[in-house]
Scaffold this active site. Structure first.
Site, PDB file in Angstrom:
ATOM      1  N   CYS A   1      -5.425 -12.371 -19.304  1.00  0.00           N
ATOM      2  CA  CYS A   1      -4.904 -11.195 -20.009  1.00  0.00           C
ATOM      3  C   CYS A   1      -3.662 -11.539 -20.814  1.00  0.00           C
ATOM      4  O   CYS A   1      -2.643 -11.973 -20.264  1.00  0.00           O
ATOM      5  CB  CYS A   1      -4.611 -10.095 -18.989  1.00  0.00           C
ATOM      6  SG  CYS A   1      -3.544  -8.788 -19.593  1.00  0.00           S
TER       7      CYS A   1
ATOM      8  N   CYS B   1      -0.580  -9.616 -19.832  1.00  0.00           N
ATOM      9  CA  CYS B   1      -0.012 -10.112 -18.572  1.00  0.00           C
ATOM     10  C   CYS B   1       0.867 -11.338 -18.839  1.00  0.00           C
ATOM     11  O   CYS B   1       1.965 -11.461 -18.277  1.00  0.00           O
ATOM     12  CB  CYS B   1      -1.126 -10.484 -17.594  1.00  0.00           C
ATOM     13  SG  CYS B   1      -2.226  -9.110 -17.180  1.00  0.00           S
TER      14      CYS B   1
ATOM     15  N   CYS C   1      -3.591  22.584  10.707  1.00  0.00           N
ATOM     16  CA  CYS C   1      -4.225  21.260  10.890  1.00  0.00           C
ATOM     17  C   CYS C   1      -3.288  20.141  10.450  1.00  0.00           C
ATOM     18  O   CYS C   1      -2.882  20.068   9.287  1.00  0.00           O
ATOM     19  CB  CYS C   1      -5.533  21.215  10.100  1.00  0.00           C
ATOM     20  SG  CYS C   1      -6.198  19.577   9.822  1.00  0.00           S
TER      21      CYS C   1
ATOM     22  N   CYS D   1      -4.676  17.946   7.734  1.00  0.00           N
ATOM     23  CA  CYS D   1      -4.622  18.622   6.436  1.00  0.00           C
ATOM     24  C   CYS D   1      -3.237  18.477   5.817  1.00  0.00           C
ATOM     25  O   CYS D   1      -3.102  18.265   4.602  1.00  0.00           O
ATOM     26  CB  CYS D   1      -4.964  20.105   6.589  1.00  0.00           C
ATOM     27  SG  CYS D   1      -6.593  20.429   7.305  1.00  0.00           S
TER      28      CYS D   1
END
Length: 445
Positions: A61, A64, A197, A200
C-alpha cells in the site's frame, strides 16, 4: 459542445492508485513501533492496561509507506506514555478481518474500552495521531476516576454509547414496529432487551456505535420487550438481549433471521455488512450507448470496468452473450466493491478506445478506470473468467500498472443504437442495372 461533454464526463475516469510492493513488514525491531500478530495481540493489546495506537497496514500500500515516517515519529513521541503498534495484514489476514479492516492504512486506538477501539480518522501526521491518542488516554483516566458518564441504568441500546450516538438507534414499539421495520425497504437489526438485563447494559454502547457506523446501510433498532410484549411474543423472545435481522425488501414476521455474531461493535458491524453485501443486487453490465448512460453507470462509482467486445459480425450473438456472461459473473463476484460496468462494441467508441489504449491489440479488451483521477489500468491477460478475476483481484488489493489518460481528459462519447440481441447482418448490396449504359471502345478498360 465537445468541451462541455468532456467536462461533464471528467468525473467518470480517474486514477487507479495501485502500487506494487514488497511483502516485508514496514517497521523493524529497531523502531518504536511494536510488531503485533495474532499470537500476541490479545495478550499485548486487549488485555493490557495501556492505551494502544495500532496501524493495520499492507506492505504494497502506497499510503501505508507514505505514513511510515510520521507513524515512527508519533511512536517515538509517545514512548513511555502510550504504546504504538503495527499489524501486517498481508500476513495477519484473520486478525485484520476480526477488527473490521477494509482498507489500508486503518488506525485504531485501543483506549478505555479495548473491545471497542476508536477508529482514527484524522490527518496522517505524527502530531495529529499523538494528540488523538492522548485524548483517548485522558478519557480512560477520567473513567478510572469516576468522571466518565457510564451507561444509563435503564439498560437497552438507547443508553449512552460513548463514541456512538444513541440517536442513531431507533426506538421501536408494538405500535410502530410493522411500519418502521416490516414495511421498510432497508435492512434492519433489532435488539429485544430488558432494562434490568446486565448483558443488555453491556451491549448498549456497542449497539449505539454500530448504529452510527452502519448508518445509510443497515438500520438498528431497540425494543423494550418488558413493555412491548406483543412483539416479544410474536418473535418468540426467550432471553435478553435477543437480536434479529430483517433483510431489505418486503418483509413479514417469517423473514426475521437470528443474529449469531459477537457483541462488540466491530462484530455487529462486520456481521451486518456481510448481510448487506449479500442483499446487494448484482450490477448490470450496461452497453455504452451515450454520454448519459456513461454518467448514470459510473459517475458515483469508485471504479468503472470498461470492456470492448468484438464487432457483432466477428462474434455472433452466442459469442457475445458468452462474453457478457463472464462479465456478469465477475460483476456478481465483486459486487461489494460497487463498481460500474460498461461494455461497447469494437469500433463504436473509437475515441474512447484510443484514449484508453484498448482495442489496438485486438478484441475483446478491458480497462478499469477510477472516477476521481485521470489514470487507468489495462487487462494484459486473457479475457476469460480466470484472467479477468486475477486482474480485478490484483486491483482490489492495490496492485497493478497504471497509465495517465491521454490528454488528461475524456473524449466524446458517441450516441449509438443499443444491440438488439441478434446476430449481425451484412449490408444488402444494391444491384445496378447497366443495360442502358453505352460504352464506346475508348471507355473500355
Amino acid at each position: 459542445m465537445i468541451a462541455r461533454a468532456a467536462e461533464r464526463l471528467l468525473v467518470l475516469v480517474g486514477l487507479l492508485l495501485f502500487v506494487t510492493g514488497s511483502s516485508q513488514a514496514l517497521y523493524s525491531s529497531s523502531d518504536d513501533v511494536v510488531a503485533l500478530t495474532t499470537a500476541n495481540f490479545d495478550r499485548t493489546v486487549v488485555k493490557s492496561d495501556e492505551v494502544w495506537v495500532v496501524e493495520f497496514y499492507a506492505p504494497f500500500c502506497g499510503h501505508c509507506r507514505n505514513l511510515v515516517p510520521e507513524y515512527k515519529k508519533a511512536a517515538t513521541a509517545l514512548k513511555g506514555v502510550i504504546k504504538v503498534g503495527g499489524v501486517n495484514c498481508e500476513e495477519e489476514q484473520g486478525l485484520c478481518g476480526q477488527h473490521g479492516v477494509r482498507g489500508y492504512p486503518t488506525i485504531k486506538i485501543f483506549g478505555a474500552n479495548k473491545r471497542s477501539p476508536v477508529d482514527y480518522n484524522g490527518q496522517r501526521t505524527a502530531k495529529d495521531i499523538a494528540e488523538a491518542a492522548l485524548a483517548e488516554a485522558k478519557k480512560k483516566i477520567k473513567n478510572v476516576l469516576g468522571g466518565g458518564g457510564g451507561s444509563s441504568s435503564s439498560g437497552g441500546s438507547g443508553s449512552n454509547s460513548g463514541s456512538g450516538s444513541k440517536d442513531d438507534v431507533i426506538e421501536l414499539t408494538d405500535a410502530n414496529f410493522d411500519k418502521l421495520v416490516l414495511q421498510s425497504e432497508e435492512p434492519w437489526l433489532v435488539e429485544f432487551y430488558a432494562p434490568w438485563c446486565g448483558h443488555c447494559k453491556n451491549l448498549a454502547p456497542h449497539w449505539a456505535r454500530a448504529a452510527t457506523e452502519l448508518k445509510g446501510k443497515v438500520k438498528l433498532g431497540a425494543l423494550d420487550a418488558t413493555v412491548h410484549q406483543q412483539k416479544m411474543s410474536e418473535y418468540g423472545v426467550q432471553g435478553f438481549p435477543t437480536i434479529k435481522y430483517f433483510p431489505a425488501g418486503t418483509k413479514d414476521r417469517n423473514s426475521a433471521e437470528d443474529y449469531n455474531g459477537g457483541r462488540t461493535s466491530s462484530d455487529i458491524v462486520n456481521w451486518a455488512q456481510d448481510k448487506y453485501t449479500e442483499d446487494i443486487p448484482s450490477p448490470e453490465i450496461v452497453q455504452l450507448t451515450s454520454e448519459q448512460v456513461a454518467r448514470d453507470t459510473c459517475e458515483k462509482k469508485p471504479l468503472c470496468v470498461v470492456s470492448v467486445l468484438p464487432h457483432i459480425l466477428d462474434c455472433n450473438a452466442d459469442c457475445r452473450n458468452g462474453y457478457l456472461k463472464i462479465l456478469q459473473e465477475m460483476g456478481d463476484k465483486y459486487k461489494k466493491k460497487e463498481w460500474g460496468w460498461l461494455w461497447t462494441e469494437g469500433g463504436a467508441q473509437l475515441d474512447l478506445e484510443s484514449t484508453l489504449d484498448i482495442g489496438g491489440f485486438g478484441y475483446p479488451a478491458m480497462a478499469v478506470v477510477n472516477l476521481k483521477k485521470m489514470k487507468y489500468s489495462l487487462l494484459r491477460g486473457s479475457f476469460s473468467k480466470d484472467g479477468i478475476n486475477e486482474f480485478l483481484r490484483d486491483l482490489s488489493f492495490g496492485r497493478g500498472h497504471t497509465a495517465p489518460v491521454k490528454g488528461a481528459e475524456l473524449p466524446k462519447i458517441h450516441t449509438v443504437e443499443p444491440w438488439d440481441g441478434k446476430d449481425g447482418q451484412l449490408p444488402v448490396e444494391e444491384d445496378i442495372d447497366l443495360s442502358d449504359v453505352d460504352l464506346d471502345e475508348k471507355d473500355e478498360l
